[in-house]
Scaffold this active site. Structure first.
Site, PDB file in Angstrom:
ATOM      1  N   GLU A  58      43.865  11.042  35.515  1.00 35.83           N
ATOM      2  CA  GLU A  58      42.881  11.893  34.845  1.00 35.83           C
ATOM      3  C   GLU A  58      41.517  11.219  34.762  1.00 35.83           C
ATOM      4  OE1 GLU A  58      42.970  14.925  34.183  1.00 35.83           O
ATOM      5  OE2 GLU A  58      45.099  15.322  34.467  1.00 35.83           O
ATOM      6  N   CYS A 214      39.938  30.261  42.173  1.00 34.44           N
ATOM      7  CA  CYS A 214      38.798  30.728  41.382  1.00 34.44           C
ATOM      8  C   CYS A 214      37.679  29.682  41.499  1.00 34.44           C
ATOM      9  CB  CYS A 214      39.228  30.935  39.932  1.00 34.44           C
ATOM     10  SG  CYS A 214      38.057  31.909  38.983  1.00 34.44           S
ATOM     11  N   CYS A 221      39.514  36.291  44.969  1.00 33.74           N
ATOM     12  CA  CYS A 221      40.142  37.171  43.968  1.00 33.74           C
ATOM     13  C   CYS A 221      41.325  37.937  44.548  1.00 33.74           C
ATOM     14  CB  CYS A 221      39.117  38.142  43.410  1.00 33.74           C
ATOM     15  SG  CYS A 221      37.782  37.305  42.561  1.00 33.74           S
ATOM     16  N   CYS A 224      44.408  36.091  43.965  1.00 31.79           N
ATOM     17  CA  CYS A 224      44.559  35.489  42.635  1.00 31.79           C
ATOM     18  C   CYS A 224      45.780  36.046  41.891  1.00 31.79           C
ATOM     19  CB  CYS A 224      43.287  35.751  41.836  1.00 31.79           C
ATOM     20  SG  CYS A 224      43.411  35.134  40.159  1.00 31.79           S
ATOM     21  N   CYS A 230      42.143  39.838  34.657  1.00 28.76           N
ATOM     22  CA  CYS A 230      40.770  39.316  34.751  1.00 28.76           C
ATOM     23  C   CYS A 230      39.752  40.430  34.513  1.00 28.76           C
ATOM     24  CB  CYS A 230      40.569  38.686  36.130  1.00 28.76           C
ATOM     25  SG  CYS A 230      38.927  38.015  36.356  1.00 28.76           S
TER      26      CYS A 230
HETATM   27 FE1  SF4 Z   1      38.919  34.102  39.203  1.00 32.27          FE
HETATM   28 FE2  SF4 Z   1      39.325  36.513  38.136  1.00 32.27          FE
HETATM   29 FE3  SF4 Z   1      38.856  36.273  40.744  1.00 32.27          FE
HETATM   30 FE4  SF4 Z   1      41.161  35.401  39.686  1.00 32.27          FE
HETATM   31  S1  SF4 Z   1      40.420  37.508  39.799  1.00 32.27           S
HETATM   32  S2  SF4 Z   1      39.876  34.342  41.205  1.00 32.27           S
HETATM   33  S3  SF4 Z   1      40.467  34.666  37.710  1.00 32.27           S
HETATM   34  S4  SF4 Z   1      37.458  35.780  39.100  1.00 32.27           S
END
Ligand code: SF4
Ligand code: ZN
Length: 455
Positions: A58, A214, A221, A224, A230
């Site tokens: 870390e 992200c 997205c 995602c 989101c």
């Molecule tokens: Fe990021 Fe929302 Fe796109 Fe997912 S949907 S990559 S959380 S902006």
């Protein structure tokens, strides 16, 4: 107490929180990167060693890319596999291993804290985020949360740059994400979200999502795993649907793309900088403008002599044990006032060098090599590089800071900063040019400056 923020910016539905955790963890199990500290955090039976390994990773990962850290981490853990081993290392060894990783005080503080765990806590790592932060110097809220959740299974959230980005997008938080009020909200949110049975994996999954999906500029997205949770993605989708309906002339209601509807909302974008449709989800997060880095000029001299086997040797001296690049080695250097004339610069450097060489140094003997630029986090540093060849023996004065003559190989194995490696490179480049004569007149200082490998 201040009023709670509008519901749109929170995770107030337990069913949604549950679904988000499940989706994120399932994605993490499928897609996570195979990293050495992750393997060790799972397989190591010794809890103190587990905590130590996560701690090292870390600290290295603060401000440094994963790809760069892997090699440093492996070498570190090989050299100092336990807290006890690290506690016995010298600062010199720590700096040597850290060389090139940047932000050198991190290594130093890690070692000081390891000494404290060994001498004051009987070698036992504190087991909770609260104790880690309280008892270990240099361990802040983020690092404490990461160690406690990953190594000890404490259900505590973490907030780093990746998490800030993901959470701000998930919940359309457009207020300055570096302000203490917003940061506090994000910590509360991370603590609500963290999975109770797999907190370490959940925290790593959230950070992994920020690092690989992200991402700051062109988030993926479509891939995602939490897009249905989101808010900013939903807003983009609504706008797209509205635009396409309009294109085909279909009557459609105006999309519900307003901010949360609360006047003066502390988490929405400021009224002066509202949502910009062309940016999509990258409307978030927002930060206040950064202060520009401070400009500094430093004269530095590659002092060279012929060593006993005929190879070149260079004089390096150690920096003070606190401040920028603490304890690292460098060519004799002198910070300069801004806008100093070139001749004056040389005179001051010559005078400074006299202390190291123990003999008068003529300014005209200094050869200008070029300028090397190095950006530290908050300093734009320009090294004005000179060289000087010394004949005969030079006795180093033990009353001054530690200094030594090194060959090129020894130089690279020493605890020197990346900036000093660039300085030596500029010097070598100049040497090569001189040994292969070029047609034409004397080069100008500016022309040399360009060719000196500044970045
Ligand atoms: Fe990021 Fe929302 Fe796109 Fe997912 S949907 S990559 S959380 S902006
Ligand atoms: Zn709002």
């Amino acid at each position: 107490a201040p009023a709670p923020p509008p519901a749109r910016h929170l995770f107030s539905d337990p069913a949604e929180v549950e679904a988000l955790r499940g989706n994120l963890l399932a994605w993490y199990d499928r897609c996570k990167r195979d990293l050495p500290w992750r393997a060790l955090a799972v397989t190591e039976p010794d809890a103190d060693r587990r905590g130590y390994a996560v701690w090292v990773s870390e600290i290295m990962l603060q401000q440094t890319q994963v790809a760069t850290v892997i090699d440093y981490y492996n070498r570190w853990m090989q050299k100092w596999p336990t807290l006890q081993a690290l506690a016995q290392a010298s600062l010199e060894e720590v700096n040597e291993l850290w060389a090139g990783l940047g932000y050198y005080s991190r290594g130093k503080r890690l070692q000081e804290a390891a000494r404290k765990v060994v001498s004051e806590l009987a070698g036992r790592m504190p087991r909770t985020a609260e104790d880690l932060q309280k008892l270990l110097p240099g361990v802040g809220r983020y690092t404490a949360g990461a160690i406690a959740s990953i190594s000890y299974g404490q259900a505590t959230g973490v907030v780093d740059g990746n998490v800030i980005r993901v959470l701000c997008r998930l919940r359309c938080i457009g207020a300055d994400s570096s302000s203490p009020a917003v940061i506090d909200q994000l910590w509360d949110m991370a603590n609500v979200l963290v999975d109770r049975s797999r907190p370490g994996d959940f925290n790593q999954a959230l950070m992994e999502l920020g690092a690989t999906v992200c991402v700051p500029k062109a988030p993926l997205c479509g891939e995602c795993p939490v897009k249905q949770h989101c808010q900013s993605w939903r807003r983009v989708e609504k706008e797209l649907a509205f635009a396409s309906q309009k294109l085909f002339g279909k009557p459609s209601p105006v999309p519900d793309v307003e901010d949360c509807g609360v006047g003066d909302c502390p988490l929405c974008p400021p009224a002066t900088e509202p949502w910009d449709s062309s940016l999509g989800v990258t409307n978030f997060p927002r930060k206040a403008a950064k202060k520009p880095p401070r400009a500094m000029r430093t004269a530095t001299c590659v002092l060279e002599r012929r060593g006993c086997h005929g190879a070149s040797e260079y004089l390096i001296v150690q920096r003070p044990s606190s401040g920028l690049l603490a304890g690292l080695w460098e060519f004799p250097s002198l910070p300069l006032a801004q806008d100093l004339q070139e001749e004056k610069e040389k005179e001051e450097l010559a005078h400074h060098l006299q202390a190291w060489t123990g003999r008068p140094v003529a300014a005209k003997g200094l050869q200008f090599i070029g300028e090397v630029i190095h950006i530290f986090s908050h300093i734009h540093q320009t090294y004005v590089v000179y060289s000087l060849h010394l004949d005969g023996d030079v006795t180093l004065d033990p009353a001054l800071s530690p200094s030594r003559w090194v060959t090129e190989d020894e130089f690279h194995a020493s605890a020197v900063s990346t900036a000093m490696k660039k300085v030596l490179k500029a010097h070598e480049k100049q040497r090569r040019k001189e040994s292969s004569p070029v047609k034409g007149s004397k080069r100008k200082r500016e022309a040399k400056a360009q060719g000196a490998g500044g970045t």
